[in-house]
Structure formats: structure tokens, C-alpha cells
Write an enzyme that holds these catalytic residues in place. Structure first.
Site: not given
Length: 265
Positions: A122, A130
Site C-alpha cells: 500500500h 504529486c
């Protein structure tokens, strides 16, 4: 219990390699909060109870667009918490066993404990990307410090920015309903883990603190141990193994590792 511990220790000591599959329960013994259920989450973060916000609602990338101070208040606090938390002694034992790691945790505790090869399915709070994202770039968050008001859990100072476009940055973590997550680094580590597994046929899988609510870690552990049944499932609440394919230890991670280490010597 002693019989199960003896059997688990035998599996570990006789295997050629150890694969650790770790969920959130692995960090509880280090003092990290348990987010299990709204009650557990709110005990760790009382301000969110007053706001009526659950973990699943906060771990949503939409907040980085609609309310960045709320989003970075949550993740900035967690980043600071994980940096200040020392891994418990069980991590050291696993490293001495030469274990390879697959984890759904984003806290970086295994790396802090000295592990070189960690597949973080994960992502990691210790890396940024970004919000847009403008590129596929993922970079370390080593210099990031987010000031958080403990009463409101909102970020109060400048927020992390993208090193490429200057826009808002976010943690490189897979959130709920997240279509903008850059999973390249995680996939690279998962590919390396798959290659390692192919080179080690006699593997014992030690699953630690992985629940059924988000079954990613359990599925990996069961898949990796499917051929041999060499699965040791450590979980104080949900320790059952399907069809008797493994050893069930209804214990916390540190207690189980300590007992297994004592038997293995």
C-alpha cells in the site's frame, strides 16, 4: 497453546526461508494505535470523534484537493508519530531469522528495524508524490515536517509541495478510492519478492497481525503457503486458519515471536 507453538517453531526452524506477512497488529506492541473500528480510531484521535470522521473517511485522497489542511493534518501527525516510534524487539528477531517482508503497513517500521527488502503493497508514508500527479515521480519525505494543531488536527503551516510542478504533494499511500496513487515503487518491490519466492521453494509464512477487514495480507500469506501448508497465523482476535492449513496462534505479535524464538534458540 504449547503444542501449537512447538509446531510453529518446528516449521520455522526447518524451513529454508521465512516470509513475514505483516498487518497493522505488528505495530501495536511498539505503541502504534489500533485503528480497528471507529471506536479504536477515535480513541487514538479524539478530535475526529468530535467531528464524526472515521478512518475510512479521512484516508480518502479527495481531501487533498478539497481540504488540504485536513488531509495533511491527519497524515502529518501520523508521519511524525511513525518517525518517533521505535520498533519492538520482535523486529530484531525476524531480521536475525533472515525474513523477507510483505506488509500492508505504511509506517516504515521494518526499514527502521534494519530490513533491506520490504514489499509495501500500500505504499509508504515516508515517500511523496504529486497530488495531480504531474509525473510518475516518487521521492523521500525525509525533510518534510508538517505542523498540526492538536485540537483540530489540521495542518497550520506550509504544506508539502511537488518537487516537479510546485503544486501540492501527498503521501505515496494507496488510499480508499484512490485512482491517482503511483504504485511503481511498490510494484517493483512486489516483483522482487515474487522472484525471491521462486528461488526459495521451502518457505514458511509467518503472518502477523493481519485481520480480515482488509484481507490483502491474509491472501498473500495463504497464496505463498498454499503448496506446503507451512503457515503460522498470529492474531489475538482472528487466528483461525482455513481447512487446517497452518498453525493458529491467538497471540499478539511480540509475544508470539518471543515464544517462538525461545523454542528455536
Amino acid at each position: 497453546m504449547n503444542e501449537a507453538l512447538d509446531r510453529a517453531a518446528e516449521l520455522i526452524s526447518s524451513a529454508d526461508a521465512v516470509l513475514v506477512c505483516a498487518g497493522a497488529g505488528m505495530g501495536v506492541d511498539s505503541g502504534l494505535p489500533d485503528f480497528r473500528g471507529a471506536t479504536g480510531f477515535w480513541q487514538a484521535y479524539p478530535p475526529y470523534e468530535r467531528l464524526g470522521l472515521r478512518f475510512e473517511e479521512l484516508a480518502d485522497p479527495v481531501h487533498f484537493v478539497e481540504d488540504p489542511a485536513l488531509a495533511w493534518g491527519f497524515y502529518g501527525h501520523r508521519l511524525d508519530l511513525y518517525r518517533r516510534t521505535l520498533p519492538h524487539d520482535g523486529f530484531r528477531v525476524l531480521r536475525e531469522w533472515g525474513a523477507r517482508v510483505f506488509t500492508s503497513n505504511v509506517d516504515g517500521q521494518f526499514q527502521r528495524a534494519g530490513f533491506d527488502h520490504v514489499a509495501e503493497v500500500h505504499g509508504s508514508i515516508h515517500h511523496l508524490q504529486c497530488v495531480q500527479p504531474c509525473t510518475d515521480d516518487v521521492w523521500p519525505a525525509d525533510d518534510v515536517v508538517v505542523d498540526v494543531d492538536p485540537a483540530t488536527m489540521r495542518a497550520t503551516g506550509p504544506l508539502p509541495s511537488c518537487r516537479n510542478c510546485g503544486g501540492l504533494a501527498r503521501p505515496n499511500i494507496l488510499m480508499f478510492g484512490d485512482w491517482a496513487w503511483l504504485g511503481g515503487p511498490s510494484q517493483k518491490a512486489l516483483d522482487a519478492l515474487a522472484q525471491w519466492r521462486r528461488a526459495h521453494r521451502d518457505i514458511v509464512v509467518l503472518e502477523l497481525g493481519a485481520g480480515v477487514a482488509v484481507p490483502t495480507v491474509r491472501r498473500q500469506a495463504e497464496l505463498a503457503s498454499a503448496a506446503s501448508g507451512a503457515l503460522v497465523r498470529v492474531n489475538p482476535r482472528e487466528p483461525e486458519v482455513r481447512h487446517g492449513r497452518g498453525v493458529s496462534l491467538p497471540m499478539g505479535a511480540l509475544a508470539a515471536i518471543t515464544e517462538l524464538a525461545r523454542r528455536i534458540g
